[in-house]
Write a protein that holds these residues in place. Structure first.
Motif, PDB file in Angstrom:
ATOM      1  N   LYS A   1     -95.070 -24.087  21.863  1.00  0.00           N
ATOM      2  CA  LYS A   1     -96.283 -24.882  21.666  1.00  0.00           C
ATOM      3  C   LYS A   1     -96.474 -25.318  20.224  1.00  0.00           C
ATOM      4  CE  LYS A   1     -98.545 -21.674  23.734  1.00  0.00           C
ATOM      5  NZ  LYS A   1     -99.526 -20.761  24.246  1.00  0.00           N
TER       6      LYS A   1
ATOM      7  N   GLN B   1     -94.164 -26.042  18.023  1.00  0.00           N
ATOM      8  CA  GLN B   1     -93.277 -27.165  17.729  1.00  0.00           C
ATOM      9  C   GLN B   1     -93.790 -28.444  18.390  1.00  0.00           C
ATOM     10  OE1 GLN B   1     -89.223 -26.998  19.160  1.00  0.00           O
ATOM     11  NE2 GLN B   1     -88.517 -28.135  17.386  1.00  0.00           N
ATOM     12  N   LEU B   2     -94.287 -28.331  19.598  1.00  0.00           N
ATOM     13  CA  LEU B   2     -94.845 -29.507  20.271  1.00  0.00           C
ATOM     14  C   LEU B   2     -96.078 -30.024  19.534  1.00  0.00           C
ATOM     15  CD1 LEU B   2     -94.431 -28.411  23.991  1.00  0.00           C
ATOM     16  CD2 LEU B   2     -93.002 -29.984  22.676  1.00  0.00           C
ATOM     17  N   ALA B   3     -96.902 -29.106  19.004  1.00  0.00           N
ATOM     18  CA  ALA B   3     -98.064 -29.533  18.217  1.00  0.00           C
ATOM     19  C   ALA B   3     -97.619 -30.241  16.943  1.00  0.00           C
ATOM     20  CB  ALA B   3     -98.931 -28.324  17.873  1.00  0.00           C
ATOM     21  N   THR B   4     -96.552 -29.742  16.320  1.00  0.00           N
ATOM     22  CA  THR B   4     -96.024 -30.377  15.118  1.00  0.00           C
ATOM     23  C   THR B   4     -95.502 -31.774  15.430  1.00  0.00           C
ATOM     24  OG1 THR B   4     -95.407 -28.220  14.236  1.00  0.00           O
ATOM     25  CG2 THR B   4     -94.355 -30.139  13.244  1.00  0.00           C
ATOM     26  N   ILE B   5     -94.835 -31.920  16.551  1.00  0.00           N
ATOM     27  CA  ILE B   5     -94.343 -33.235  16.966  1.00  0.00           C
ATOM     28  C   ILE B   5     -95.508 -34.196  17.179  1.00  0.00           C
ATOM     29  CG2 ILE B   5     -93.192 -34.480  18.848  1.00  0.00           C
ATOM     30  CD1 ILE B   5     -91.366 -31.975  19.119  1.00  0.00           C
ATOM     31  N   ALA B   6     -96.563 -33.714  17.839  1.00  0.00           N
ATOM     32  CA  ALA B   6     -97.737 -34.551  18.078  1.00  0.00           C
ATOM     33  C   ALA B   6     -98.401 -34.959  16.761  1.00  0.00           C
ATOM     34  CB  ALA B   6     -98.737 -33.816  18.966  1.00  0.00           C
ATOM     35  N   LEU B   7     -98.522 -34.013  15.836  1.00  0.00           N
ATOM     36  CA  LEU B   7     -99.105 -34.333  14.533  1.00  0.00           C
ATOM     37  C   LEU B   7     -98.242 -35.338  13.770  1.00  0.00           C
ATOM     38  CD1 LEU B   7    -100.303 -30.822  13.343  1.00  0.00           C
ATOM     39  CD2 LEU B   7    -101.757 -32.805  13.787  1.00  0.00           C
ATOM     40  N   SER B   8     -96.933 -35.166  13.855  1.00  0.00           N
ATOM     41  CA  SER B   8     -96.025 -36.074  13.148  1.00  0.00           C
ATOM     42  C   SER B   8     -96.120 -37.488  13.684  1.00  0.00           C
ATOM     43  CB  SER B   8     -94.582 -35.587  13.266  1.00  0.00           C
ATOM     44  OG  SER B   8     -94.435 -34.328  12.664  1.00  0.00           O
ATOM     45  N   GLY B   9     -96.337 -37.602  14.966  1.00  0.00           N
ATOM     46  CA  GLY B   9     -96.442 -38.926  15.566  1.00  0.00           C
ATOM     47  C   GLY B   9     -97.715 -39.645  15.191  1.00  0.00           C
ATOM     48  N   SER B  10     -98.769 -38.891  14.906  1.00  0.00           N
ATOM     49  CA  SER B  10    -100.044 -39.533  14.602  1.00  0.00           C
ATOM     50  C   SER B  10    -100.451 -39.400  13.137  1.00  0.00           C
ATOM     51  CB  SER B  10    -101.148 -38.929  15.480  1.00  0.00           C
ATOM     52  OG  SER B  10    -101.298 -37.549  15.188  1.00  0.00           O
TER      53      SER B  10
ATOM     54  N   THR C   1     -97.515 -26.764   8.657  1.00  0.00           N
ATOM     55  CA  THR C   1     -96.901 -26.005   9.746  1.00  0.00           C
ATOM     56  C   THR C   1     -95.977 -24.907   9.212  1.00  0.00           C
ATOM     57  OG1 THR C   1     -95.162 -27.681   9.959  1.00  0.00           O
ATOM     58  CG2 THR C   1     -97.068 -27.872  11.432  1.00  0.00           C
TER      59      THR C   1
END
Length: 94
Positions: free
Chosen positions: A21, A23-32, A43
């Protein structure tokens, strides 16, 4: 320094963190997010703090309980979580 233990710790945490979770949150933050450096630093600091707390708590518990007991308690805890997820987890229809 025990380099074997450093390598084992790195490999264990690296593999266990892949796809979780955080890493997925980091991906979401990176996208936005607009500042990838800020996201990376935030992170990374969070993972370092969580790891530090785990080491401190683990060292404290090892002073109170024998290693065999800690491993047994961990095994029981993971077994209970696995059973809960398999039989009572999400996706069950009623």
């Amino acid at each position: 320094m025990d380099w074997h233990l450093v390598g084992l710790s790195f490999a264990t945490v690296f593999l266990s963190e892949l796809g979780d979770k955080s890493q997925l949150a980091t991906i979401a933050l990176s996208g936005s997010g607009k500042s990838l450096r800020a996201i990376f630093l935030g992170t990374s600091a969070a993972l370092l703090l969580a790891s530090f707390l785990g080491v401190i708590l683990g060292e404290g518990v090892s002073q109170v309980l024998p290693t065999h007991w800690v491993k047994t308690i961990a095994a029981i805890g993971f077994t209970v979580m696995a059973i809960k997820l398999l039989w009572f987890g999400e996706g069950t229809t009623e």
